[in-house]
Design an enzyme around this catalytic site. Structure first.
Site, PDB file in Angstrom:
ATOM      1  N   HIS A 161       0.813  -1.226   0.000  1.00 36.98           N
ATOM      2  CA  HIS A 161       0.000   0.000   0.000  1.00 36.98           C
ATOM      3  C   HIS A 161       0.841   1.269   0.000  1.00 36.98           C
ATOM      4  O   HIS A 161       0.318   2.358  -0.187  1.00 36.98           O
ATOM      5  CB  HIS A 161      -0.920   0.015   1.225  1.00 36.98           C
ATOM      6  CG  HIS A 161      -1.987  -1.024   1.157  1.00 36.98           C
ATOM      7  ND1 HIS A 161      -3.309  -0.717   0.944  1.00 36.98           N
ATOM      8  CD2 HIS A 161      -1.927  -2.380   1.241  1.00 36.98           C
ATOM      9  CE1 HIS A 161      -4.017  -1.834   0.920  1.00 36.98           C
ATOM     10  NE2 HIS A 161      -3.208  -2.855   1.105  1.00 36.98           N
ATOM     11  N   ASP A 370       3.701   9.633  -0.789  1.00 38.63           N
ATOM     12  CA  ASP A 370       2.517   8.899  -0.324  1.00 38.63           C
ATOM     13  C   ASP A 370       2.202   7.829  -1.363  1.00 38.63           C
ATOM     14  O   ASP A 370       2.253   8.117  -2.567  1.00 38.63           O
ATOM     15  CB  ASP A 370       1.330   9.878  -0.208  1.00 38.63           C
ATOM     16  CG  ASP A 370       0.336   9.468   0.870  1.00 38.63           C
ATOM     17  OD1 ASP A 370       0.230   8.246   1.128  1.00 38.63           O
ATOM     18  OD2 ASP A 370      -0.330  10.341   1.433  1.00 38.63           O
TER      19      ASP A 370
HETATM   20  C1  G6P Z   1      -0.864   3.280   6.211  1.00 41.40           C
HETATM   21  C2  G6P Z   1      -0.306   1.887   6.011  1.00 41.40           C
HETATM   22  C3  G6P Z   1      -1.183   0.842   6.697  1.00 41.40           C
HETATM   23  C4  G6P Z   1      -1.420   1.228   8.148  1.00 41.40           C
HETATM   24  C5  G6P Z   1      -1.987   2.641   8.230  1.00 41.40           C
HETATM   25  C6  G6P Z   1      -2.178   3.099   9.678  1.00 41.40           C
HETATM   26  O1  G6P Z   1      -2.059   3.432   5.507  1.00 41.40           O
HETATM   27  O2  G6P Z   1      -0.177   1.610   4.635  1.00 41.40           O
HETATM   28  O3  G6P Z   1      -0.579  -0.420   6.644  1.00 41.40           O
HETATM   29  O4  G6P Z   1      -2.290   0.312   8.769  1.00 41.40           O
HETATM   30  O5  G6P Z   1      -1.098   3.527   7.585  1.00 41.40           O
HETATM   31  O6  G6P Z   1      -1.016   2.974  10.405  1.00 41.40           O
HETATM   32  P1  G6P Z   1      -0.920   2.025  11.676  1.00 41.40           P
HETATM   33  O7  G6P Z   1       0.531   1.999  12.011  1.00 41.40           O
HETATM   34  O8  G6P Z   1      -1.753   2.715  12.708  1.00 41.40           O
HETATM   35  O9  G6P Z   1      -1.459   0.691  11.318  1.00 41.40           O
END
Ligand code: G6P
Length: 475
Positions: A161, A370
């Site tokens: 992602h 991003d």
């Molecule tokens: C981004 C990453 C995700 C992640 C999200 C939130 O979108 O690609 O993998 O889950 O951020 O971050 P966190 O560390 O809270 O999961």
């Protein structure tokens, strides 16, 4: 119970939190990954394996909003080594063009390996014969190979992602070869943009020594792995429906009134992350006031910063910096009842987000790097009257599709000031022309199209052990 589709992501869509009365409750998890996979899960009959937040919680699988969720237990050491350490202290800054300095620690790597192994074992246990397993994101790059070793019958997809860096940066990693080999356990490796897929193929050729041709990698065991771009998207129709609802319209008006009914509202919504360029954008806006181009009676900047990774030092530092900056800007430039910036450190449900998108005249999305940025797409989806302006960083994946936004280089403060002012002064006709084109793009490429595109490519992969997968149902 065994499943035909198993989704594996570091996070579950809900996060276990302590409520103000001391009891435990669930809150929607932050970030774009969760927003994208949720609609996919609703269209399939599968289960989702992930971390429910918190430490040392042994939770049984449960149903949430029509999805079967399988929680993974993480210890304090797992969080420190795998999550805060290797995932967010090493990979996250490295994959985002070194916006912050990555740290390399052998014990973080060991923890990352162990946690990936546990996720692979759980997926192996849940998948029925010849099932499809779809693994997500940078926290789990070793899982495809580990899982293939346990279950060669499975069809395995992996989707990243976030950006995948150029070879010059990636090869700093002491464990570069293991990570590439981990990903090669998948049949299909998906990225946000074609450039990222090319970076991967080039690295596999140079660092692992496999033969490659265009988007294919040929492995010595006879398997081929495909690496391609599948730009992620949003539930465009769902957001539009929310934005047009009477409750959201009323809430949008309420927010505008509470802001003192300024002529124009600028809006930023981001996880509080150093890749998002929040500091630079607020400075650019404040300079426009200082220079006399904007007046606090006419314009206000609403910045929502969603709490994120609060135990990681760089995130704490960023929070303090932004707190100080907002305080200084409001102290210097605000008037009674008229702050220049209305700043909130909190997360909100989709309805509130839709109300914010609906009431904002200029959406400002200025990350240094991003993968995609779904906020930019959500704003466009909510502008059902073809109005509103989007100021968007060239370095967000979304800029590849949303060409009619005011595109900016977030490192160039004067350039950002000029774009903010142009968007502020743009004539209605100009806004409509740009927004119409962007809305058309978003509607054609929604999240269902994204998931179907990935799944159908995955089912086309012809490898020795795998059988075809069932196509996704439209929800
Ligand atoms: C981004 C990453 C995700 C992640 C999200 C939130 O979108 O690609 O993998 O889950 O951020 O971050 P966190 O560390 O809270 O999961």
């Amino acid at each position: 119970m065994a499943w035909d589709l198993v989704v594996v992501a570091n996070r579950l869509p809900v996060d276990r939190v302590q409520l103000p009365d001391g009891t435990a409750g669930w809150r929607r998890s932050p970030g774009g990954l969760v927003s994208a996979i949720e609609p996919v899960m609703r269209a399939h009959d599968g289960c989702w394996v992930g971390w429910p937040g918190g430490t040392d919680q042994d939770l049984e699988p449960f149903e949430d909003d029509g999805m079967t969720l399988v929680p993974m237990t993480m210890t304090r050491d797992d969080i420190e080594g795998h999550y805060e350490g290797f995932s967010n202290g090493t990979l996250w800054p490295l994959y985002h063009d070194l916006v912050a300095k990555p740290e390399f620690h052998r014990e973080w790597w060991d923890s990352y390996t162990q946690v990936n192994q546990r996720f692979a074992e759980k997926a192996a246990e849940l998948a029925e014969e010849n099932a499809t397993v779809w693994i997500h994101d940078y926290q789990l790059q070793l899982v495809p190979r580990m899982l293939r070793e346990l279950r060669p019958d499975l069809r395995i997809g992996f989707y990243l992602h976030i950006p995948f860096p150029p070879a010059e940066l990636f090869q700093q990693l002491p464990w570069r070869r293991q990570l590439l080999e981990g990903l090669l356990g998948a049949d299909l490796v998906g990225f946000q943009l074609p450039g990222a897929a090319q970076n991967f193929i080039r690295l596999v050729r140079q660092r692992v020594g496999h033969k490659t041709h265009r988007d294919l990698v040929y492995l010595p065991d006879g398997r081929t792995v495909r690496a391609a771009a599948f730009p992620i998207s949003i539930d465009a129709a769902g957001f539009e429906a929310l934005a047009t609802s009477p409750a959201v319209a009323e809430r949008a008006q309420e927010i505008r009134d509470a802001l003192g009914s300024p002529r124009k509202v600028f809006l930023g919504i981001d996880r509080l992350d150093y890749t998002k360029g929040i500091y630079a954008r607020l400075r650019a806006f404040s300079e426009l006031i200082k220079d006399g181009h904007l007046d606090v009676e006419d314009a206000v900047f609403v910045q929502i910063a969603v709490p994120s990774r609060e135990q990681v030092e760089q995130y704490r530092i960023l929070r303090d910096e932004i707190d100080r900056l907002v305080g200084r800007i409001n102290g210097d430039l605000g008037r009674i009842g008229r702050p220049a910036i209305s700043y909130l450190h909190s997360s909100y449900p989709r309805e509130e987000m839709a109300a914010l998108y609906r009431m904002a005249d200029i959406m400002v999305v200025t990350p240094y790097r991003d993968g995609m940025n779904l906020v930019a797409k959500e704003y466009v989806a909510c502008r059902f009257e073809d109005d509103g302006a989007l100021v968007l960083s060239e370095f967000a994946g979304a800029a590849d599709e949303l060409r009619q936004a005011w595109l900016v280089n977030p490192y160039d403060i004067n350039g950002m000031k000029a774009a903010l002012l142009e968007a502020y002064q743009a004539e209605d006709k100009e806004l409509t022309r740009r927004m119409k084109a962007m809305r058309k793009t978003i509607k054609q490429h929604d999240v269902v199209a994204w998931a179907q595109g990935f799944m159908s490519e995955l089912s086309d992969v012809r490898n020795p052990h795998s059988k075809p997968v069932r196509p996704a149902r439209r929800s």
